[in-house]
Scaffold this motif. Sequence first.
Motif, PDB file in Angstrom:
ATOM      1  N   PHE A 111      16.755 118.449 -74.282  1.00 33.72           N
ATOM      2  CA  PHE A 111      16.033 118.062 -73.591  1.00 33.72           C
ATOM      3  C   PHE A 111      14.494 118.136 -75.187  1.00 33.72           C
ATOM      4  N   THR A 119      12.118 114.614 -72.913  1.00 35.58           N
ATOM      5  CA  THR A 119      12.123 113.866 -71.457  1.00 35.58           C
ATOM      6  C   THR A 119      11.834 112.972 -70.741  1.00 35.58           C
ATOM      7  N   VAL A 173       7.274 118.127 -74.864  1.00 35.50           N
ATOM      8  CA  VAL A 173       8.376 118.702 -73.617  1.00 35.50           C
ATOM      9  C   VAL A 173       7.921 116.442 -72.658  1.00 35.50           C
ATOM     10  N   LEU A 174       7.085 116.121 -72.658  1.00 32.80           N
ATOM     11  CA  LEU A 174       7.253 114.910 -71.820  1.00 32.80           C
ATOM     12  C   LEU A 174       7.771 113.842 -72.375  1.00 32.80           C
ATOM     13  N   ILE A 211       8.557 122.076 -77.687  1.00 31.28           N
ATOM     14  CA  ILE A 211       7.275 122.911 -77.325  1.00 31.28           C
ATOM     15  C   ILE A 211       6.723 124.133 -78.773  1.00 31.28           C
TER      16      ILE A 211
END
Lengths: 284, 342
Positions: B74, B267, B263-264, B141
């Motif tokens: 991820f 993913t 993160v966005l 992150i």
Amino acid sequence: METIISVLVDATLITLVLALAAFGLAIIYGLVGVINMGHGAMLTLGAYFTWATTTAGVPFILAVVLAALGVAIVGLLLEHIIIRHFYDKPFDTLLLTWAFFLIMTEVIKIVFGTDFRNVSNPLPGAIDFGTIKIPAYKGAIAIFSLLLIGATAFVFYKTNLGIKIRALIQNREAASLLGLNISRTYKFVFCIGSGIAGLAGGLISPMLSVDPYIGNVFLIRSFFVVIVGGVGQLFGGTLIGSFFIGGAETIFALFSKQVFAQSIVFLLAIVILRYRPAGILKKS
Amino acid sequence: MTEHSEKQWIESAAAKPRNIFSEEIVAVIIFIIIALLPIFITGYPIYILPQYMLFGVLAMSLALLWGFVGILSFGQAAFFAVGAYTMGLAMQTNFGVNSGYIGILISPLVGGALAAITGYFLFNAGVKATYFVLVTLALSIMIEQIAVSQSDITGGWNGMYIDRMPLTFGSLGEISLYNDIPVYYAILPVVIAMYAFVRWFATSRFGKILIGIRENEDRMTALGFNISAYKTGAFALSGAIACLAGALYGAHANFVAPSLGGVLFSTEVVVWVAIAGRSSLLAALLGGIIVASLSNYLSTVTPDYWQLVLGIIFILVIVFLKGGVAGAISDLSKHLQSKVKQ
């Protein structure tokens, strides 16, 4: 001396707030084994429900209760439509709950917009203890967090319902042979976990500005709380994990910027996860 | 492993040679089309397409990991961003040689090393696949947070400007890449080379062992393979490719901001690969290009609803279509072939 006390107080407050934020995740992961990547979205949703209802004039406490109920219903729908078919595939539930997070975040953006929202603090001011001052609201939340965890522990260990749930975790087949309704109990646990996440989101909302991504940072912190504390160690584990993550964050923040401190804590948590995959207290 | 899936695996392994052949032909046709595009189209699409191709490479680096080894990251975009920042920092140096070449050389090393350290540390302890997802999410992150907080080096929230490198050939002169066409034809061969390399890697002995690990880890352990070393190797390669793609992206976009590693975006790559089909490198590459183009186009038309639709498609793929679009096509063609034989 004063700094030491104030750091200790800070660490305690952060620990208990974090425990509150992570508790819903600990319940869902610990009891039904679903790695709920949607936990962050549930926190965010709880915060927005609270914002929407308080803005409409509902008193804060009632607003938080409504937020918890609302998120519990969303969790129930999620479980019923999708998750219940995938309990035996943890990796799929991870992806599916992440998809839930993506969808929920977009829905929140569409419904509530992307601007920062503020929930006014229902308990402004601080309690003065001479040398240190504790923000009244944060203190109240910390006490509530302890009460919530204690009450859940009571239900878990002392009531009929708790015995059923524990029986199910210990031995699913035997429990079902004894006439326990597995799917209903799972549904109940998922729903309660979601509701507690919503409650936590609502209670945390006055402490920060609400935006569609506030749950994000809490998501990964909550996971580390649960993993460091030990999966399935609902009560002591959540508190110990929170104390580790929150406490370490407070201490590192003394020496560096807040965001950087968080990165260091994540790194520490990864190291712990590597050497103590079953939690900081258990050897393996 | 159940008997059923073992049978499937043997069948798919037996059917492999033909599949490789067809995928390579499709790849050649597609690359020829992409190479000819600037003749028919001009302007913005030609400017932006190299960036999407690099997104495609990023998606391919994830497919290598997810489809071939069965581990999901991820945090793939973290490597992409690290690559872009590495390029940016390299362009600020002056060692008397083309700084861009230094960036291109160093970025895969940085990405490979970062992935190798993370991977060795975790795989060596046999960390669960689900925990690997969480750790790579945390990595994403962390990279974003470090990029934000170390603003002296990275420019913080404001991001970092990256000068576009020229192509230099020593005393033979140089080609400026400031125009769309030269940079298009500079990046396309690199993308093709990276695809060919990963494709070769996946069919090499190393790649076959990875598939073995995906299918039955215990058996591969019993056969004496060092599982954690192979997983670490795969992750390092995947990180190196993502980082190199990021370096080229940074040079092309002239800019990198912390959210590129966040993160966005990380993913989003997972969503592309899931939809396109995780076990086909070409599908992942194309999926990255197509979904990124669509995202860009539809984000201007209907930003929120597009993400919503993407999320719903993601759920449908996980529930109903495990192999993604590529898996569906391959199933369909197998079905048709068996029909023809009858």
